[in-house]
Design a protein around this motif. Structure first.
Motif, PDB file in Angstrom:
ATOM      1  N   LEU A  78      66.083  27.964  27.059  1.00  0.00           N
ATOM      2  CA  LEU A  78      65.985  29.417  27.180  1.00  0.00           C
ATOM      3  C   LEU A  78      67.276  30.008  27.734  1.00  0.00           C
ATOM      4  O   LEU A  78      67.731  31.073  27.277  1.00  0.00           O
TER       5      LEU A  78
ATOM      6  N   SER B  38      69.646  32.649  25.862  1.00  0.00           N
ATOM      7  CA  SER B  38      69.932  33.932  26.505  1.00  0.00           C
ATOM      8  C   SER B  38      71.430  34.189  26.589  1.00  0.00           C
ATOM      9  O   SER B  38      71.902  35.301  26.316  1.00  0.00           O
TER      10      SER B  38
ATOM     11  N   PRO C 268      65.792  36.876  23.406  1.00  0.00           N
ATOM     12  CA  PRO C 268      64.413  36.526  23.771  1.00  0.00           C
ATOM     13  C   PRO C 268      63.522  37.748  23.950  1.00  0.00           C
ATOM     14  O   PRO C 268      62.337  37.709  23.608  1.00  0.00           O
TER      15      PRO C 268
END
Length: 264
Positions: free
Chosen positions: A29, A33, A49
């Protein structure tokens, strides 16, 4: 504790295991990002996201999306069940009798290296472009692998168990039913768990066959208009559905065979 992390097959505390899971997902993640929010990749090719989450929430209240989910679950289930109904008995037969192995295994070994996508034109000729064609793609992707793996599961049963059953007076049919099949059930469930994962992976291929519904169709439709946020949502939903079915198999494995070490 740290030294135990590098012991071959060594046990670690549950907290360490959980930390590893969280770290992996958090790392993915974070990378996503950085690339998206930092504008290192164009939003057209890699949405943020936040944008994907917004699209996901939007799809959750969209009845058409749930129709896509339902039809995809149906196709995967039917293709998988058809492969199980035909493949498991054939695999047990091939793993039990040498003459059956000679008839089944060589040809199955040959066909399993042919990609299921290569059969799509033939399937459209044989079965048309309706639901049977889509189910047949998933079936072909699972069946030949399943037969070989079930045959291996059958051959893995200790021959000593079979000899003991003969010593106790069991007939061949009783030995297969009461000893062989029951002894292979834990490995068979793991095999089915793996094959079901392959069934989900063939879903998008199946829905290339003139589909007008399904998650694979929605992904391909979004690709034509470069709606990458919708593509991400479709991919994540397929992954979540696959994960849920995998966890269901893992739960059943623990409930049915609690004595097995590592039955997850």
């Amino acid at each position: 504790m740290r030294s135990k992390l590098f012991v071959i097959r060594g046990e670690i505390h549950r907290s360490w295991y959980t930390t590893g899971i969280i770290t992996t997902f958090a790392g993915c993640l974070l990378l996503w990002s950085v690339l998206s929010y930092g504008s290192f990749v164009e939003p057209t090719f890699l949405p943020t996201p936040t944008l994907v989450l917004q699209q996901f929430l939007h799809q959750m209240v969209n009845p058409e999306f749930w129709n896509h989910v339902g039809i995809s679950i149906f196709r995967v289930s039917m293709g998988f069940l058809l492969a199980v109904i035909l493949g498991v008995p054939l695999g047990i037969l091939a793993g039990t009798y040498r003459f059956a192995e000679a008839l089944v295994v060589p040809s199955t070994e040959f066909i399993r290296y042919m990609p299921a996508t290569a059969f799509v034109p033939l399937i459209m000729v044989w079965a048309g472009i309706g639901e049977p064609a889509k189910i047949l793609v998933i079936f072909i992707g699972c069946f030949f692998q399943l037969v070989l793996m079930v045959a291996d599961n059958t051959r893995a049963v200790s021959k000593d168990l079979l000899e003991v059953s003969y010593t106790l007076g069991a007939r061949p049919g009783q030995t297969i039913e009461k000893v062989l099949i029951k002894a292979m059930l834990p490995d068979l469930m793991n095999t089915l768990r793996l094959i079901l994962g392959w069934a989900w992976s063939y879903l998008v291929v199946a829905e290339l066959v003139a589909a007008s519904s399904g998650l694979g169709f929605s992904i391909m439709k979004a690709q034509r208009f470069l709606n990458t946020d919708v593509i991400f949502v479709g991919i994540f939903v397929i992954g979540l559905l696959g994960l849920l079915t995998d966890r269901l198999f893992a739960l059943c494995h623990r409930r049915f065979f609690p004595w097995l070490e590592g039955g997850k």
